[in-house]
Design an enzyme around this catalytic site. Sequence first.
Site, PDB file in Angstrom:
ATOM      1  N   LYS A  17     -13.762 -18.841  25.946  1.00 51.19           N
ATOM      2  CA  LYS A  17     -14.826 -19.848  25.744  1.00 51.19           C
ATOM      3  C   LYS A  17     -14.770 -20.943  26.809  1.00 51.19           C
ATOM      4  O   LYS A  17     -15.767 -21.262  27.449  1.00 51.19           O
ATOM      5  CB  LYS A  17     -14.718 -20.477  24.343  1.00 51.19           C
ATOM      6  CG  LYS A  17     -14.839 -19.466  23.209  1.00 51.19           C
ATOM      7  CD  LYS A  17     -14.734 -20.121  21.844  1.00 51.19           C
ATOM      8  CE  LYS A  17     -13.388 -20.740  21.540  1.00 51.19           C
ATOM      9  NZ  LYS A  17     -12.265 -19.766  21.451  1.00 51.19           N
ATOM     10  N   ARG A  92     -16.125 -24.623  13.443  1.00 52.32           N
ATOM     11  CA  ARG A  92     -15.036 -23.682  13.227  1.00 52.32           C
ATOM     12  C   ARG A  92     -14.809 -23.414  11.748  1.00 52.32           C
ATOM     13  O   ARG A  92     -13.873 -22.716  11.395  1.00 52.32           O
ATOM     14  CB  ARG A  92     -13.764 -24.326  13.789  1.00 52.32           C
ATOM     15  CG  ARG A  92     -13.052 -23.523  14.856  1.00 52.32           C
ATOM     16  CD  ARG A  92     -11.919 -24.392  15.346  1.00 52.32           C
ATOM     17  NE  ARG A  92     -10.918 -23.686  16.058  1.00 52.32           N
ATOM     18  CZ  ARG A  92     -10.786 -23.734  17.392  1.00 52.32           C
ATOM     19  NH1 ARG A  92     -11.618 -24.436  18.127  1.00 52.32           N
ATOM     20  NH2 ARG A  92      -9.807 -23.094  17.961  1.00 52.32           N
ATOM     21  N   ARG A 126      -1.709 -18.526  29.322  1.00 52.34           N
ATOM     22  CA  ARG A 126      -2.674 -19.571  29.729  1.00 52.34           C
ATOM     23  C   ARG A 126      -1.942 -20.798  30.283  1.00 52.34           C
ATOM     24  O   ARG A 126      -0.918 -21.217  29.773  1.00 52.34           O
ATOM     25  CB  ARG A 126      -3.506 -19.990  28.510  1.00 52.34           C
ATOM     26  CG  ARG A 126      -4.345 -21.228  28.771  1.00 52.34           C
ATOM     27  CD  ARG A 126      -5.483 -21.361  27.792  1.00 52.34           C
ATOM     28  NE  ARG A 126      -5.086 -21.414  26.403  1.00 52.34           N
ATOM     29  CZ  ARG A 126      -5.969 -21.308  25.395  1.00 52.34           C
ATOM     30  NH1 ARG A 126      -7.255 -21.161  25.628  1.00 52.34           N
ATOM     31  NH2 ARG A 126      -5.535 -21.361  24.154  1.00 52.34           N
ATOM     32  N   ARG A 158       0.159 -25.367  26.868  1.00 53.40           N
ATOM     33  CA  ARG A 158      -0.083 -26.094  25.627  1.00 53.40           C
ATOM     34  C   ARG A 158       1.006 -25.805  24.606  1.00 53.40           C
ATOM     35  O   ARG A 158       1.472 -24.687  24.508  1.00 53.40           O
ATOM     36  CB  ARG A 158      -1.436 -25.657  25.043  1.00 53.40           C
ATOM     37  CG  ARG A 158      -2.601 -26.397  25.643  1.00 53.40           C
ATOM     38  CD  ARG A 158      -3.917 -25.754  25.309  1.00 53.40           C
ATOM     39  NE  ARG A 158      -4.080 -25.393  23.897  1.00 53.40           N
ATOM     40  CZ  ARG A 158      -5.182 -24.845  23.398  1.00 53.40           C
ATOM     41  NH1 ARG A 158      -6.211 -24.597  24.190  1.00 53.40           N
ATOM     42  NH2 ARG A 158      -5.265 -24.560  22.128  1.00 53.40           N
ATOM     43  N   ARG A 169      -3.086 -19.164  14.423  1.00 54.48           N
ATOM     44  CA  ARG A 169      -4.440 -19.535  14.865  1.00 54.48           C
ATOM     45  C   ARG A 169      -5.404 -18.363  14.732  1.00 54.48           C
ATOM     46  O   ARG A 169      -6.559 -18.545  14.369  1.00 54.48           O
ATOM     47  CB  ARG A 169      -4.390 -20.054  16.303  1.00 54.48           C
ATOM     48  CG  ARG A 169      -3.789 -21.462  16.374  1.00 54.48           C
ATOM     49  CD  ARG A 169      -3.333 -21.833  17.756  1.00 54.48           C
ATOM     50  NE  ARG A 169      -4.380 -21.714  18.736  1.00 54.48           N
ATOM     51  CZ  ARG A 169      -4.175 -21.568  20.035  1.00 54.48           C
ATOM     52  NH1 ARG A 169      -2.941 -21.513  20.505  1.00 54.48           N
ATOM     53  NH2 ARG A 169      -5.187 -21.504  20.850  1.00 54.48           N
TER      54      ARG A 169
HETATM   55  P1  ADP Z   1      -8.437 -22.245  21.225  1.00 56.61           P
HETATM   56  O1  ADP Z   1      -9.830 -21.993  21.682  1.00 56.61           O
HETATM   57  O2  ADP Z   1      -7.397 -21.676  22.124  1.00 56.61           O
HETATM   58  O3  ADP Z   1      -8.217 -21.882  19.788  1.00 56.61           O
HETATM   59  P2  ADP Z   1      -8.928 -25.144  21.072  1.00 56.61           P
HETATM   60  O4  ADP Z   1      -8.580 -25.969  22.234  1.00 56.61           O
HETATM   61  O5  ADP Z   1     -10.368 -24.897  20.778  1.00 56.61           O
HETATM   62  O6  ADP Z   1      -8.123 -23.792  21.231  1.00 56.61           O
HETATM   63  O7  ADP Z   1      -8.290 -25.775  19.753  1.00 56.61           O
HETATM   64  C1  ADP Z   1      -6.929 -26.146  19.687  1.00 56.61           C
HETATM   65  C2  ADP Z   1      -6.604 -26.719  18.318  1.00 56.61           C
HETATM   66  O8  ADP Z   1      -7.379 -27.925  18.096  1.00 56.61           O
HETATM   67  C3  ADP Z   1      -6.969 -25.826  17.128  1.00 56.61           C
HETATM   68  O9  ADP Z   1      -5.951 -24.882  16.832  1.00 56.61           O
HETATM   69  C4  ADP Z   1      -7.138 -26.860  16.013  1.00 56.61           C
HETATM   70  O10 ADP Z   1      -5.895 -27.326  15.542  1.00 56.61           O
HETATM   71  C5  ADP Z   1      -7.813 -28.008  16.758  1.00 56.61           C
HETATM   72  N1  ADP Z   1      -9.272 -27.875  16.719  1.00 56.61           N
HETATM   73  C6  ADP Z   1     -10.102 -27.622  17.771  1.00 56.61           C
HETATM   74  N2  ADP Z   1     -11.385 -27.555  17.358  1.00 56.61           N
HETATM   75  C7  ADP Z   1     -11.376 -27.777  16.020  1.00 56.61           C
HETATM   76  C8  ADP Z   1     -12.389 -27.826  15.015  1.00 56.61           C
HETATM   77  N3  ADP Z   1     -13.677 -27.620  15.292  1.00 56.61           N
HETATM   78  N4  ADP Z   1     -12.001 -28.075  13.741  1.00 56.61           N
HETATM   79  C9  ADP Z   1     -10.708 -28.283  13.425  1.00 56.61           C
HETATM   80  N5  ADP Z   1      -9.716 -28.248  14.314  1.00 56.61           N
HETATM   81  C10 ADP Z   1     -10.031 -27.996  15.602  1.00 56.61           C
HETATM   82  P1  ADP Z   2     -10.637 -19.971  24.740  1.00 57.91           P
HETATM   83  O1  ADP Z   2     -11.252 -21.251  25.213  1.00 57.91           O
HETATM   84  O2  ADP Z   2     -11.635 -19.053  24.076  1.00 57.91           O
HETATM   85  O3  ADP Z   2      -9.436 -20.176  23.883  1.00 57.91           O
HETATM   86  P2  ADP Z   2      -9.837 -19.596  27.551  1.00 57.91           P
HETATM   87  O4  ADP Z   2     -11.097 -19.702  28.313  1.00 57.91           O
HETATM   88  O5  ADP Z   2      -8.916 -20.741  27.588  1.00 57.91           O
HETATM   89  O6  ADP Z   2     -10.151 -19.167  26.010  1.00 57.91           O
HETATM   90  O7  ADP Z   2      -9.095 -18.268  28.031  1.00 57.91           O
HETATM   91  C1  ADP Z   2      -7.819 -17.903  27.500  1.00 57.91           C
HETATM   92  C2  ADP Z   2      -6.911 -17.376  28.609  1.00 57.91           C
HETATM   93  O8  ADP Z   2      -7.380 -16.090  29.049  1.00 57.91           O
HETATM   94  C3  ADP Z   2      -6.890 -18.256  29.859  1.00 57.91           C
HETATM   95  O9  ADP Z   2      -5.610 -18.196  30.396  1.00 57.91           O
HETATM   96  C4  ADP Z   2      -7.917 -17.600  30.785  1.00 57.91           C
HETATM   97  O10 ADP Z   2      -7.600 -17.818  32.165  1.00 57.91           O
HETATM   98  C5  ADP Z   2      -7.787 -16.132  30.412  1.00 57.91           C
HETATM   99  N1  ADP Z   2      -9.077 -15.408  30.454  1.00 57.91           N
HETATM  100  C6  ADP Z   2     -10.320 -15.885  30.181  1.00 57.91           C
HETATM  101  N2  ADP Z   2     -11.245 -14.895  30.296  1.00 57.91           N
HETATM  102  C7  ADP Z   2     -10.575 -13.772  30.638  1.00 57.91           C
HETATM  103  C8  ADP Z   2     -10.973 -12.411  30.918  1.00 57.91           C
HETATM  104  N3  ADP Z   2     -12.250 -12.009  30.845  1.00 57.91           N
HETATM  105  N4  ADP Z   2     -10.007 -11.530  31.245  1.00 57.91           N
HETATM  106  C9  ADP Z   2      -8.700 -11.915  31.311  1.00 57.91           C
HETATM  107  N5  ADP Z   2      -8.256 -13.158  31.069  1.00 57.91           N
HETATM  108  C10 ADP Z   2      -9.179 -14.089  30.742  1.00 57.91           C
END
Ligand code: ADP
Ligand code: ADP
Length: 215
Positions: A17, A92, A126, A158, A169
């Site tokens: 994303k 979410r 990541r 992270r 998660r």
């Molecule tokens: P990822 O896409 O890798 O799951 P995010 O950066 O979107 O990670 O979210 C990291 C953490 O921040 C989540 O595991 C949660 O604890 C919190 N978080 C993010 N967005 C939300 C949301 N919309 N509602 C509740 N908690 C959230």
């Molecule tokens: P999200 O925001 O959904 O949690 P990220 O954009 O942070 O996901 O991507 C998660 C990890 O996977 C990052 O380390 C990113 O560089 C890698 N990544 C993203 N898209 C791809 C893909 N199409 N193929 C392989 N790795 C990817």
Amino acid sequence: MNRTMKIALFGPPGAGKGTQAKYIVEKFNIPQISTGDLLRAQVREGTPLGKMAKEFMDKGALVPNEVVIEMMKERISDGDCSKGFILDGFPRALSQAEALSGIVKLDAVVNIVVDESALVRRITGRRMCKCGGTFHVDFNPPKQTDICDQCGASLYQRDDDKEETVLSRLEVYRSQTEPLVEYYGKEDIVHDFDGNRQIDQISSDILGFLSKLEG
Ligand code: ADP
Ligand code: ADP
Ligand code: ZN
């Protein structure tokens, strides 16, 4: 731009994303609103909200709905969001989607679909920058090890990207977030994208789709 471009990016943790949001920002010049980034900024600044949120984030749990909803309501009401925005990581949970429906109608949900077996490796590899840059040690490495291509700062891993937390998660995603695909399905605005491919193949599909949406 004739129409607004109010979109939400959907998909499990690690789907890509944040990575895809950057391409959309660049092409359409609308802001990315990432709840994760906003929460991490609060944690870094050591605000009361950040201290509270960190306890939930470290466990891989959702931060309480009211807190996140309040934060997003404020952000979406900013002037730069009037023509469009990309929600990344929000809504979410059902109550978040309902609260959002009360303030704005989304034009599309971009659902990035990825095989579960790929997600853990994506997340544990990541590396992030405080500017929002996102890299992967194998799949999307920075030009210089551990240095952000965009701003030159040091990359970090992270706290919640460790394998133990990742599994919680993914479970939270399945139980609380995935049902929203059905919620928005009723409005007929969900569009699936195969996220198992290369980053640039996915982005070219998403950007093509959004160009048509823009009309
Ligand atoms: P990822 O896409 O890798 O799951 P995010 O950066 O979107 O990670 O979210 C990291 C953490 O921040 C989540 O595991 C949660 O604890 C919190 N978080 C993010 N967005 C939300 C949301 N919309 N509602 C509740 N908690 C959230
Ligand atoms: P999200 O925001 O959904 O949690 P990220 O954009 O942070 O996901 O991507 C998660 C990890 O996977 C990052 O380390 C990113 O560089 C890698 N990544 C993203 N898209 C791809 C893909 N199409 N193929 C392989 N790795 C990817
Ligand atoms: Zn950076």
